[in-house]
Structures are given as C-alpha cells and as structure tokens.
Scaffold this motif. Sequence first.
Motif, short mmCIF file in Angstrom:
data_model
loop_
_atom_site.label_atom_id
_atom_site.label_comp_id
_atom_site.label_asym_id
_atom_site.label_seq_id
_atom_site.Cartn_x
_atom_site.Cartn_y
_atom_site.Cartn_z
N ALA A 114 2.33 1.67 -3.50
CA ALA A 114 1.33 2.11 -4.47
C ALA A 114 0.98 3.58 -4.27
CB ALA A 114 0.07 1.24 -4.36
N ILE A 115 0.88 4.00 -3.03
CA ILE A 115 0.59 5.41 -2.74
C ILE A 115 1.75 6.30 -3.20
CG2 ILE A 115 0.27 7.09 -0.88
CD1 ILE A 115 -1.32 4.82 0.59
N GLN A 136 -0.34 5.37 -7.63
CA GLN A 136 -1.24 4.40 -8.23
C GLN A 136 -2.59 4.35 -7.51
OE1 GLN A 136 1.33 1.01 -7.89
NE2 GLN A 136 2.16 1.29 -9.94
N VAL A 137 -2.60 4.67 -6.25
CA VAL A 137 -3.85 4.71 -5.47
C VAL A 137 -3.77 5.88 -4.52
CG1 VAL A 137 -4.27 2.22 -5.56
CG2 VAL A 137 -2.99 3.17 -3.66
N THR A 138 -4.93 6.32 -4.10
CA THR A 138 -4.98 7.34 -3.06
C THR A 138 -5.85 6.81 -1.93
OG1 THR A 138 -6.87 8.40 -4.12
CG2 THR A 138 -4.69 9.30 -4.64
N PRO A 139 -5.43 7.03 -0.70
CA PRO A 139 -6.25 6.57 0.43
C PRO A 139 -7.61 7.26 0.40
CG PRO A 139 -4.08 7.30 1.18
CD PRO A 139 -4.22 7.69 -0.25
N GLU A 140 -8.65 6.48 0.60
CA GLU A 140 -10.01 7.02 0.64
C GLU A 140 -10.62 6.71 1.98
OE1 GLU A 140 -12.19 5.51 -2.69
OE2 GLU A 140 -10.66 6.14 -4.12
N ALA A 153 0.84 -1.21 0.00
CA ALA A 153 0.00 0.00 0.00
C ALA A 153 0.87 1.26 0.00
CB ALA A 153 -0.93 0.00 1.21
#
Length: 78
Positions: free
Chosen positions: A65-66, A70-74, A62
């Motif tokens: 990826a952050i 690639q992803v953002t914490p939601e 995680a």
Amino acid sequence: MTTSPRFLSVKNVADELAITETAVYTLLKTGEVPAIQVGPKRVWRIERAKLEEYIERQYAAAREAIAKGQVTPEVDEE
C-alpha cells in the motif's frame, strides 16, 4: 530454556497486537486469523505460528500500500 506456548488465548493475542479482544474476535470471525475451539467450554486458541503468518501478511500489505501511494505512514500518538 523457556519456550513460547504453541497456542495463545484471545487475551494473549490482543495483548501482543495491542488491540482489543473484540478486535481479535473480529479477526477470527472473518478468518483473517485461523483459530480452533478446544475443551468443554469451546474456548478459542490461536496457534502462535498462524499469528506470526498473519503479522507477516499485514507487513506485506502495508509495504504494498505504501509503495502504491495508497497510504503514508503516520506517527502513532499512543
């Protein structure tokens, strides 16, 4: 002094990870979480240390990826 059990049932792992037992079986099937089958009914047991290793790998993935965007914490709405 109370100690944690060395091995956890599929239900225990599902509860700890807040996922379904079906999702745990998927983790076992894919090998993401190693487990053993014991007893005459061949029930699955997951060693607590292996579960903790899986959790640490998930945290690392995680973070990576952050960092790569690639992803953002939601916000989890649960």
